[in-house]
Scaffold this motif. Structure first.
Motif, mmCIF file in Angstrom:
data_model
loop_
_atom_site.group_PDB
_atom_site.id
_atom_site.type_symbol
_atom_site.label_atom_id
_atom_site.label_comp_id
_atom_site.label_asym_id
_atom_site.label_seq_id
_atom_site.Cartn_x
_atom_site.Cartn_y
_atom_site.Cartn_z
ATOM 1 N N ALA A 5 0.114 -4.741 9.182
ATOM 2 C CA ALA A 5 1.538 -4.575 8.862
ATOM 3 C C ALA A 5 1.700 -3.345 7.981
ATOM 4 N N VAL A 6 2.829 -2.654 8.151
ATOM 5 C CA VAL A 6 3.039 -1.370 7.476
ATOM 6 C C VAL A 6 4.254 -1.461 6.556
ATOM 7 N N ILE A 7 4.101 -0.983 5.317
ATOM 8 C CA ILE A 7 5.260 -0.829 4.424
ATOM 9 C C ILE A 7 5.549 0.666 4.308
ATOM 10 N N GLY A 65 -3.706 -9.275 8.776
ATOM 11 C CA GLY A 65 -4.990 -9.286 8.063
ATOM 12 C C GLY A 65 -5.010 -8.224 6.974
ATOM 13 N N TYR A 66 -4.243 -7.139 7.212
ATOM 14 C CA TYR A 66 -4.091 -6.069 6.219
ATOM 15 C C TYR A 66 -2.654 -5.586 6.225
ATOM 16 N N VAL A 67 -2.112 -5.380 5.031
ATOM 17 C CA VAL A 67 -0.849 -4.657 4.894
ATOM 18 C C VAL A 67 -1.217 -3.262 4.403
ATOM 19 N N VAL A 68 -0.640 -2.226 5.017
ATOM 20 C CA VAL A 68 -0.896 -0.879 4.514
ATOM 21 C C VAL A 68 0.379 -0.338 3.882
ATOM 22 N N GLU A 69 0.217 0.319 2.760
ATOM 23 C CA GLU A 69 1.359 0.802 1.970
ATOM 24 C C GLU A 69 1.476 2.315 2.056
#
Ligand SMILES: NC(=O)C1=CN([C@@H]2O[C@H](COP(=O)(O)OP(=O)(O)OC[C@H]3O[C@@H](n4cnc5c(N)ncnc54)[C@H](OP(=O)(O)O)[C@@H]3O)[C@@H](O)[C@H]2O)C=CC1
Ligand SMILES: O=C([O-])CC(=O)C(=O)O
Length: 265
Positions: A5-7, A65-69
């Protein structure tokens, strides 16, 4: 397949999303994007085939599994604990770590849930080497960044001043803590280097260089066992000259290292 997921839906998020499939096909998929301006979220989500989310809760409900900021120091401060309570977080806005209260809170959230906050190399490389210094101890770090005047325009530290387009200027010289307060969109790399190396002494110089085509970050670090000099020159993003395009690629490389059968540390 690892769900990502991307912020953020700005310059770096766009490079990340557009290059994602070629870099990580078969191992990772982008399932959701969330940013401040929903129209931009929707546009990038449509390009990517991911869900456009209005809130962090909606993004986390996708069980990544991972959020990237890619959203900035304040956004990282605002979201890190909630993300870490649910999943792992890969961040580029390392400047947040200059705030000891944020660092303690993020560490507590990660310890509590067993998830991890991973600081990506961003526009530099070598955080693994710098971590080696942290273990050895006694590091002294000098960091220098060269940026074009337009890459620094609007930073709080300039207090409305316009940098010269004719002559080179020292835009900042002093502690890395002060540098990130004054240039929050420009010196995340220096905070990352300082935090990774746990340098006991550090300082930085930020130079405004008219006509510069590539942003350059150089660091010198030494202790009694090892002396290293690293230098990186990267193309600024055409849409956001503050950010080096390579910073987005570093997050792709980070996910590659986390998911590939062979990793290079
Ligand atoms: N470690 C490194 O080497 C580097 C780190 N960085 C960091 O990465 C950040 C992003 O860079 P870049 O993509 O170029 O910046 P942009 O300004 O192009 O994009 C930032 C994106 O984040 C969104 N955003 C801002 N605040 C929030 C929030 N509170 N919640 C959700 N979304 C938010 C913005 O929304 P909106 O469109 O509404 O403004 C925009 O979509 C920088 O601010 C900097 O902190 C940047 C370069 C290198
Ligand atoms: O993109 C870069 O060159 C570095 C940068 O903006 C930052 O570290 O904040």
């Amino acid at each position: 397949m690892e769900k990502i997921a991307v912020i953020g839906a700005g310059a770096l998020a766009r490079v990340f999303c557009r290059r994602f499939a070629a870099a990580l096909a078969g191992r990772c998929e982008i399932t959701g994007i969330m940013s401040r301006t929903f129209e931009k979220t929707e546009a990038l989500a449509a390009e990517t085939g991911a869900a456009a989310c209005r809130t962090l809760d909606d993004l986390l409900a996708l069980n990544p599994g991972y959020v990237v900021e890619f959203a900035g120091v304040q956004a990282l401060k605002d979201y890190a604990s909630a993300v870490l309570a649910r999943t792992n977080l890969i961040a580029v806005s390392a400047g947040a770590l200059a705030d000891p209260a944020f660092r303690a809170k993020a560490e507590e959230a990660a310890r509590g849930s067993g998830h991890r906050l991973i600081i990506a190399n961003g526009a530099i490389g070598g955080l693994d080497l710098l971590r080696t210094y942290a273990l050895m101890g006694g590091a002294k770090l000098e960091f220098e960044s060269l940026k074009a005047p337009k890459s620094l325009a609007g930073a709080p530290g300039l207090k409305g001043r316009t940098l010269s387009e004719e002559r080179e200027e020292v835009a900042f010289s002093g502690s890395i803590d002060e540098a990130i307060r004054e240039f929050p969109k420009n010196v995340n790399v220096a905070v990352a280097a300082r935090a990774a190396s746990a340098a006991e002494q550090s300082r930085m110089t930020l130079r405004s260089v008219p006509g510069l085509k590539e942003t350059t970050h150089s660091l010198r670090i030494e202790n009694q066992l090892l002396h290293a000099e690293l230098s990186f020159s990267s193309r600024p993003d055409p849409e956001n000259p503050r950010s080096s395009v390579s910073a987005a690629w570093s997050v792709l490389a980070c996910l590659d290292a986390l998911t590939a059968p062979i990793a290079f540390f």
